[in-house]
Design a protein around this motif. Structure first.
Motif, PDB file in Angstrom:
ATOM      1  N   PRO A  41      16.525  29.514  11.846  1.00 15.95           N
ATOM      2  CA  PRO A  41      15.792  28.316  11.427  1.00 15.95           C
ATOM      3  C   PRO A  41      15.164  27.537  12.581  1.00 15.95           C
ATOM      4  CG  PRO A  41      18.143  27.919  11.326  1.00 15.95           C
ATOM      5  CD  PRO A  41      17.962  29.381  11.638  1.00 15.95           C
ATOM      6  N   ASP A  42      15.558  27.840  13.819  1.00 15.92           N
ATOM      7  CA  ASP A  42      14.949  27.187  14.977  1.00 15.92           C
ATOM      8  C   ASP A  42      13.725  27.936  15.485  1.00 15.92           C
ATOM      9  OD1 ASP A  42      16.564  24.866  15.336  1.00 15.92           O
ATOM     10  OD2 ASP A  42      18.166  26.126  16.146  1.00 15.92           O
ATOM     11  N   ASN A  43      13.519  29.148  15.014  1.00 16.01           N
ATOM     12  CA  ASN A  43      12.359  29.948  15.401  1.00 16.01           C
ATOM     13  C   ASN A  43      11.198  29.594  14.465  1.00 16.01           C
ATOM     14  OD1 ASN A  43      10.639  32.429  14.693  1.00 16.01           O
ATOM     15  ND2 ASN A  43      11.553  33.028  16.652  1.00 16.01           N
ATOM     16  N   GLN A  44      10.062  29.189  15.026  1.00 18.40           N
ATOM     17  CA  GLN A  44       8.945  28.705  14.218  1.00 18.40           C
ATOM     18  C   GLN A  44       8.458  29.740  13.205  1.00 18.40           C
ATOM     19  OE1 GLN A  44       7.829  25.519  14.293  1.00 18.40           O
ATOM     20  NE2 GLN A  44       6.531  26.014  12.564  1.00 18.40           N
ATOM     21  N   PHE A  45       8.346  30.990  13.610  1.00 16.45           N
ATOM     22  CA  PHE A  45       7.886  32.048  12.698  1.00 16.45           C
ATOM     23  C   PHE A  45       8.878  32.231  11.546  1.00 16.45           C
ATOM     24  CE2 PHE A  45       7.748  36.523  11.366  1.00 16.45           C
ATOM     25  CZ  PHE A  45       6.429  36.605  10.965  1.00 16.45           C
ATOM     26  N   ASP A  46      10.174  32.344  11.885  1.00 20.62           N
ATOM     27  CA  ASP A  46      11.215  32.493  10.861  1.00 20.62           C
ATOM     28  C   ASP A  46      11.260  31.272   9.940  1.00 20.62           C
ATOM     29  OD1 ASP A  46      11.918  34.915  11.958  1.00 20.62           O
ATOM     30  OD2 ASP A  46      13.895  34.284  12.655  1.00 20.62           O
ATOM     31  N   PHE A  84      17.845  13.267   9.771  1.00 18.47           N
ATOM     32  CA  PHE A  84      17.718  14.523   9.028  1.00 18.47           C
ATOM     33  C   PHE A  84      18.872  15.482   9.325  1.00 18.47           C
ATOM     34  CE2 PHE A  84      13.470  12.787   8.947  1.00 18.47           C
ATOM     35  CZ  PHE A  84      13.076  13.031   7.649  1.00 18.47           C
ATOM     36  N   GLN A  85      19.493  15.339  10.488  1.00 17.08           N
ATOM     37  CA  GLN A  85      20.594  16.230  10.839  1.00 17.08           C
ATOM     38  C   GLN A  85      21.761  16.077   9.871  1.00 17.08           C
ATOM     39  OE1 GLN A  85      20.946  18.853  13.001  1.00 17.08           O
ATOM     40  NE2 GLN A  85      22.883  19.098  11.912  1.00 17.08           N
ATOM     41  N   ILE A  86      21.971  14.875   9.377  1.00 14.73           N
ATOM     42  CA  ILE A  86      23.103  14.638   8.475  1.00 14.73           C
ATOM     43  C   ILE A  86      23.033  15.531   7.240  1.00 14.73           C
ATOM     44  CG2 ILE A  86      22.158  12.743   7.085  1.00 14.73           C
ATOM     45  CD1 ILE A  86      24.939  11.366   7.637  1.00 14.73           C
ATOM     46  N   LEU A  87      21.836  15.931   6.839  1.00 14.95           N
ATOM     47  CA  LEU A  87      21.677  16.814   5.683  1.00 14.95           C
ATOM     48  C   LEU A  87      22.243  18.204   5.933  1.00 14.95           C
ATOM     49  CD1 LEU A  87      18.046  15.751   4.857  1.00 14.95           C
ATOM     50  CD2 LEU A  87      20.064  15.227   3.488  1.00 14.95           C
ATOM     51  N   PHE A  88      22.292  18.584   7.192  1.00 19.88           N
ATOM     52  CA  PHE A  88      22.773  19.922   7.554  1.00 19.88           C
ATOM     53  C   PHE A  88      24.256  19.925   7.906  1.00 19.88           C
ATOM     54  CE2 PHE A  88      18.230  19.948   8.335  1.00 19.88           C
ATOM     55  CZ  PHE A  88      17.849  21.114   7.701  1.00 19.88           C
ATOM     56  N   ASN A  89      24.869  18.748   7.975  1.00 18.01           N
ATOM     57  CA  ASN A  89      26.292  18.640   8.266  1.00 18.01           C
ATOM     58  C   ASN A  89      27.066  18.905   6.985  1.00 18.01           C
ATOM     59  OD1 ASN A  89      25.466  17.833  10.791  1.00 18.01           O
ATOM     60  ND2 ASN A  89      25.934  15.685  10.471  1.00 18.01           N
ATOM     61  N   GLU A 102      23.298  28.263  13.497  1.00 18.83           N
ATOM     62  CA  GLU A 102      22.201  27.377  13.901  1.00 18.83           C
ATOM     63  C   GLU A 102      21.892  26.304  12.861  1.00 18.83           C
ATOM     64  OE1 GLU A 102      21.585  31.240  16.067  1.00 18.83           O
ATOM     65  OE2 GLU A 102      22.095  30.681  14.027  1.00 18.83           O
ATOM     66  N   TRP A 103      22.155  26.591  11.595  1.00 24.69           N
ATOM     67  CA  TRP A 103      21.864  25.622  10.542  1.00 24.69           C
ATOM     68  C   TRP A 103      22.681  24.341  10.693  1.00 24.69           C
ATOM     69  CZ3 TRP A 103      18.007  25.854   7.033  1.00 24.69           C
ATOM     70  CH2 TRP A 103      17.391  27.091   6.826  1.00 24.69           C
ATOM     71  N   TYR A 104      23.863  24.446  11.267  1.00 25.89           N
ATOM     72  CA  TYR A 104      24.744  23.290  11.383  1.00 25.89           C
ATOM     73  C   TYR A 104      24.269  22.306  12.447  1.00 25.89           C
ATOM     74  CZ  TYR A 104      27.926  25.854   8.378  1.00 25.89           C
ATOM     75  OH  TYR A 104      28.470  26.523   7.321  1.00 25.89           O
ATOM     76  N   SER A 105      23.464  22.767  13.386  1.00 27.82           N
ATOM     77  CA  SER A 105      22.969  21.883  14.446  1.00 27.82           C
ATOM     78  C   SER A 105      21.580  22.335  14.890  1.00 27.82           C
ATOM     79  CB  SER A 105      23.933  21.866  15.629  1.00 27.82           C
ATOM     80  OG  SER A 105      24.144  23.188  16.109  1.00 27.82           O
ATOM     81  N   LEU A 106      20.621  22.159  14.002  1.00 24.78           N
ATOM     82  CA  LEU A 106      19.246  22.531  14.320  1.00 24.78           C
ATOM     83  C   LEU A 106      18.766  21.776  15.551  1.00 24.78           C
ATOM     84  CD1 LEU A 106      17.462  22.543  10.836  1.00 24.78           C
ATOM     85  CD2 LEU A 106      18.172  24.497  12.186  1.00 24.78           C
ATOM     86  N   LYS A 107      17.944  22.425  16.337  1.00 28.05           N
ATOM     87  CA  LYS A 107      17.386  21.771  17.521  1.00 28.05           C
ATOM     88  C   LYS A 107      16.501  20.595  17.139  1.00 28.05           C
ATOM     89  CE  LYS A 107      17.515  25.964  20.276  1.00 28.05           C
ATOM     90  NZ  LYS A 107      16.757  27.153  20.660  1.00 28.05           N
ATOM     91  N   ASP A 108      15.796  20.708  16.000  1.00 30.29           N
ATOM     92  CA  ASP A 108      14.873  19.664  15.568  1.00 30.29           C
ATOM     93  C   ASP A 108      14.878  19.558  14.040  1.00 30.29           C
ATOM     94  OD1 ASP A 108      12.849  17.795  15.315  1.00 30.29           O
ATOM     95  OD2 ASP A 108      11.249  19.168  15.937  1.00 30.29           O
ATOM     96  N   PRO A 109      15.908  18.918  13.474  1.00 29.17           N
ATOM     97  CA  PRO A 109      15.972  18.829  12.014  1.00 29.17           C
ATOM     98  C   PRO A 109      14.791  18.063  11.407  1.00 29.17           C
ATOM     99  CG  PRO A 109      17.726  17.549  13.023  1.00 29.17           C
ATOM    100  CD  PRO A 109      17.059  18.305  14.113  1.00 29.17           C
ATOM    101  N   ARG A 110      14.302  17.039  12.093  1.00 28.31           N
ATOM    102  CA  ARG A 110      13.114  16.324  11.601  1.00 28.31           C
ATOM    103  C   ARG A 110      11.923  17.275  11.587  1.00 28.31           C
ATOM    104  NH1 ARG A 110      10.644  11.426  10.814  1.00 28.31           N
ATOM    105  NH2 ARG A 110      12.580  10.292  11.136  1.00 28.31           N
TER     106      ARG A 110
END
Length: 139
Positions: A41-46, A84-89, A102-110
């Motif tokens: 989810p941190d990879n732009q293409f993916d 936005f990170q709180i949504l992934f916690n 990676e979903w639990y702590s995305l580099k840029d959740p916003r």
């Protein structure tokens, strides 16, 4: 009259989880989990594949639901204090899990939700236009 939730007999309340709940693989690790774990989810293409193929494929929602979700997301993105990170916690108390760590702590959740907004404006263009022509107070 209020727009109804497609799954329960309640008013529809826009929520950002509509966009990411599809990635919950709890109790489906061998099916949905294996399907999703190949995407980062941190990879732009993916990320774009994930959003277009999963987040925005909400067949259960009408064009009106999509319009309300899109407007709600727009409002949240304008709110610079929105976390936005709180949504992934995910708390261990809930029966939920993400397909990759990676979903639990995305580099840029916003940024994830900014991409959802950008792609939804393209993918849902016709639905959003159709809904914008209606009087939303009659829904």
């Amino acid at each position: 009259m209020m727009l109804r939730n497609p799954f329960v007999d309640k008013d529809f309340e826009p929520n950002l989880m509509w966009f990411i709940g599809v990635f919950n693989v709890y109790d489906r690790e061998e099916t949905r989990g294996e399907e999703l774990e190949v995407f980062d989810p941190d990879n732009q293409f993916d990320r774009e594949i994930l959003i277009v193929r999963y987040s925005l494929k909400l067949e259960c929602l009408s064009y009106r639901h999509k319009f309300l979700l899109f407007e709600f997301l727009s409002e949240k993105l304008r709110d610079r204090s929105c976390d936005f990170q709180i949504l992934f916690n995910i708390d261990d108390v809930y029966d939920s899990s993400w397909p990759r760590a990676e979903w639990y702590s995305l580099k840029d959740p916003r940024g994830f939700f900014e991409d959802v907004f950008r792609l939804a404006s393209e993918e849902w263009k016709d639905d959003l236009h159709k809904a914008s022509l209606e009087d939303q107070s009659t829904w």
